[in-house]
Structures are given as C-alpha cells and as structure tokens.
Scaffold this motif. Structure first.
Motif, mmCIF file in Angstrom:
data_model
loop_
_atom_site.group_PDB
_atom_site.id
_atom_site.type_symbol
_atom_site.label_atom_id
_atom_site.label_comp_id
_atom_site.label_asym_id
_atom_site.label_seq_id
_atom_site.Cartn_x
_atom_site.Cartn_y
_atom_site.Cartn_z
ATOM 1 N N ARG A 118 0.830 -1.206 0.000
ATOM 2 C CA ARG A 118 0.000 0.000 0.000
ATOM 3 C C ARG A 118 0.868 1.261 0.000
ATOM 4 O O ARG A 118 0.617 2.205 -0.751
ATOM 5 C CB ARG A 118 -0.916 -0.031 1.219
ATOM 6 C CG ARG A 118 -2.063 0.880 1.078
ATOM 7 C CD ARG A 118 -3.282 0.384 1.832
ATOM 8 N NE ARG A 118 -4.332 1.340 1.585
ATOM 9 C CZ ARG A 118 -4.983 1.989 2.524
ATOM 10 N NH1 ARG A 118 -4.751 1.727 3.780
ATOM 11 N NH2 ARG A 118 -5.894 2.872 2.212
ATOM 12 N N LEU A 119 1.914 1.225 0.831
ATOM 13 C CA LEU A 119 2.841 2.351 0.884
ATOM 14 C C LEU A 119 3.510 2.552 -0.480
ATOM 15 O O LEU A 119 3.634 3.669 -0.958
ATOM 16 C CB LEU A 119 3.908 2.132 1.964
ATOM 17 C CG LEU A 119 4.986 3.205 2.069
ATOM 18 C CD1 LEU A 119 4.366 4.556 2.383
ATOM 19 C CD2 LEU A 119 6.019 2.821 3.115
ATOM 20 N N LEU A 120 3.914 1.474 -1.095
ATOM 21 C CA LEU A 120 4.556 1.560 -2.407
ATOM 22 C C LEU A 120 3.613 2.179 -3.435
ATOM 23 O O LEU A 120 4.027 3.013 -4.249
ATOM 24 C CB LEU A 120 5.001 0.168 -2.871
ATOM 25 C CG LEU A 120 5.843 0.115 -4.123
ATOM 26 C CD1 LEU A 120 7.132 0.885 -3.944
ATOM 27 C CD2 LEU A 120 6.134 -1.325 -4.495
ATOM 28 N N GLN A 121 2.353 1.809 -3.389
ATOM 29 C CA GLN A 121 1.376 2.385 -4.314
ATOM 30 C C GLN A 121 1.221 3.889 -4.078
ATOM 31 O O GLN A 121 1.088 4.663 -5.022
ATOM 32 C CB GLN A 121 0.015 1.674 -4.193
ATOM 33 C CG GLN A 121 0.035 0.229 -4.668
ATOM 34 C CD GLN A 121 0.530 0.089 -6.092
ATOM 35 O OE1 GLN A 121 0.130 0.830 -6.981
ATOM 36 N NE2 GLN A 121 1.429 -0.859 -6.322
ATOM 37 N N PHE A 122 1.242 4.290 -2.817
ATOM 38 C CA PHE A 122 1.167 5.715 -2.506
ATOM 39 C C PHE A 122 2.394 6.436 -3.057
ATOM 40 O O PHE A 122 2.279 7.532 -3.603
ATOM 41 C CB PHE A 122 1.071 5.955 -0.994
ATOM 42 C CG PHE A 122 -0.218 5.477 -0.378
ATOM 43 C CD1 PHE A 122 -1.422 5.530 -1.066
ATOM 44 C CD2 PHE A 122 -0.233 4.970 0.916
ATOM 45 C CE1 PHE A 122 -2.609 5.109 -0.493
ATOM 46 C CE2 PHE A 122 -1.413 4.537 1.505
ATOM 47 C CZ PHE A 122 -2.602 4.603 0.793
ATOM 48 N N ILE A 123 3.571 5.832 -2.905
ATOM 49 C CA ILE A 123 4.806 6.438 -3.404
ATOM 50 C C ILE A 123 4.732 6.611 -4.920
ATOM 51 O O ILE A 123 5.168 7.618 -5.460
ATOM 52 C CB ILE A 123 6.036 5.597 -2.983
ATOM 53 C CG1 ILE A 123 6.239 5.702 -1.465
ATOM 54 C CG2 ILE A 123 7.286 6.051 -3.732
ATOM 55 C CD1 ILE A 123 7.272 4.753 -0.902
ATOM 56 N N LYS A 124 4.130 5.641 -5.603
ATOM 57 C CA LYS A 124 4.025 5.715 -7.062
ATOM 58 C C LYS A 124 3.111 6.849 -7.516
ATOM 59 O O LYS A 124 3.139 7.236 -8.679
ATOM 60 C CB LYS A 124 3.535 4.387 -7.645
ATOM 61 C CG LYS A 124 4.614 3.324 -7.648
ATOM 62 C CD LYS A 124 4.130 2.048 -8.296
ATOM 63 C CE LYS A 124 5.253 1.029 -8.336
ATOM 64 N NZ LYS A 124 4.833 -0.215 -8.972
ATOM 65 N N GLU A 125 2.314 7.391 -6.616
ATOM 66 C CA GLU A 125 1.461 8.528 -6.963
ATOM 67 C C GLU A 125 2.235 9.848 -6.964
ATOM 68 O O GLU A 125 1.755 10.851 -7.476
ATOM 69 C CB GLU A 125 0.276 8.621 -6.000
ATOM 70 C CG GLU A 125 -0.720 7.483 -6.167
ATOM 71 C CD GLU A 125 -1.922 7.622 -5.262
ATOM 72 O OE1 GLU A 125 -2.332 8.765 -4.970
ATOM 73 O OE2 GLU A 125 -2.454 6.579 -4.843
ATOM 74 N N ILE A 131 -1.110 12.228 0.659
ATOM 75 C CA ILE A 131 -1.725 11.145 -0.132
ATOM 76 C C ILE A 131 -2.277 10.072 0.797
ATOM 77 O O ILE A 131 -3.410 9.628 0.669
ATOM 78 C CB ILE A 131 -0.701 10.528 -1.119
ATOM 79 C CG1 ILE A 131 -0.377 11.522 -2.240
ATOM 80 C CG2 ILE A 131 -1.214 9.204 -1.705
ATOM 81 C CD1 ILE A 131 0.813 11.128 -3.100
ATOM 82 N N ILE A 132 -1.480 9.663 1.761
ATOM 83 C CA ILE A 132 -1.895 8.626 2.714
ATOM 84 C C ILE A 132 -3.123 9.088 3.488
ATOM 85 O O ILE A 132 -4.095 8.333 3.645
ATOM 86 C CB ILE A 132 -0.730 8.252 3.666
ATOM 87 C CG1 ILE A 132 0.372 7.530 2.872
ATOM 88 C CG2 ILE A 132 -1.223 7.396 4.826
ATOM 89 C CD1 ILE A 132 1.667 7.353 3.627
#
Length: 183
Positions: A124-131, A178-179
């Motif tokens: 989930r954190l990785l997906q947020f970083i990709k944003e 974002i989170i």
C-alpha cells in the motif's frame, strides 16, 4: 508563535523551524512562480531551489523586510538563472500534458522486489509512493529503500545537498497528504 521566532530558530539550525517555514510559504512561492513560468515542473524545481538557497543563507535574512518578499526575490533570481541555463543549452521543451502522458507510459507491473514488499504488507505504501512525481519517487527510493545518506543521494543526483534535503521534506509531506486522503 510568530514567523520571526521560527526564522530565529531556523538561523540556529532547528529542522522543525525549517519545515514550518517550508510548509508555511511553499504555496505562496509556488503560486507566484507558476504564474510566471506556466510550467509545473519548472515551478517545482524553482521552488525547491528557492528554499534550498534561502535555508543556506538564512543568516543573511534582514528582518526589516517581509520573509515572503525575501523568498520571492530569491525565486525570481533562481528563475532568471534557469532561463540563462536553458538559453545556453540545447533542449527540447515538452508541455505538462506530454510530460503527464510519458508518466503513464511507465510500466507499473510489480517487479520481484514489489512482490516481496507486498508479502511484507508494504504494498500500500509503495502504491502511494508511485502517486508522487518521478523526482520525488526517486529521492524516497534512494533514501528509504536503498538507504543512501543525504550526501550519497546528492552525488547520485548531481544536485546540491540542500536541494536533496528540501526534495525529501517535500516528498514526505506530499506522501503524508496522499496517505491521509486515502484513509
């Protein structure tokens, strides 16, 4: 606490004061420069460079003037320097729309490393970083996944150490937003 108190703390090297000043004045500097450049990428680079220079030279700030006026003056000079560099370099100008299209062309298929992260509940954190925008993704990746020091990141990106620190501050703030918005 009034702004001058934060400025005085920043002059003594207080990182919390730097973060407060960055957060407090970011939108004003960014908005001012966006009107001048009409390019988000250039504006972000100028804002980062502005805060980097301001924090490096905060001891020279004269409290007789408004802090935001001082920041805007620095931003104008950074913009002029950037224009001079662009004139001396051969470059291809792309629009924000073209830049955004290129961003979506990138392969978002999870790598082997991504699969491991997913198994460790960090997907989930990785997906947020990709944003985040690519240059923010890069500093987060170098600092927290490759565990590079600020100095190593500075050398890797061929950017001043103060720019790296500002980019990381900004990347962490945007990532937190974002989170928070996804809760």
């Amino acid at each position: 606490m009034e702004i001058n108190a934060y400025i005085e703390k920043a002059k003594k090297g207080d990182q919390v004061a730097f973060t407060y000043l960055l957060d407090h004045y970011w939108n004003e500097v960014y908005g001012f420069m966006l009107k001048r450049t009409e390019n988000e990428t250039d504006t972000e680079d100028i804002a980062i460079e502005t805060f980097s220079k301001a924090f490096d030279k905060i001891a020279t700030y004269n409290p007789e003037f408004q802090f935001n006026t001082w920041l805007i003056a620095i931003a104008k000079n950074v913009h002029i320097d950037m224009l001079r560099k662009k004139k001396s370099n051969v470059f291809v100008e792309i629009t924000d729309e073209e830049d955004q299209l290129a961003y979506y062309v990138a392969d978002t298929t999870p790598s082997v490393e991504d699969a491991l992260i997913i198994e460790q509940n960090l997907s989930r954190l990785l997906q947020f970083i990709k944003e985040l925008k690519p240059h923010y993704q890069e500093v987060i990746q170098l600092r927290y996944f490759q565990e590079m020091s600020y100095q190593e990141i500075s050398e890797q990106l061929n950017e001043p150490l103060s720019n790296v620190k500002i980019k990381l501050l900004r990347a962490k703030k945007l990532l937190a937003e974002i989170i928070e918005s996804k809760k």
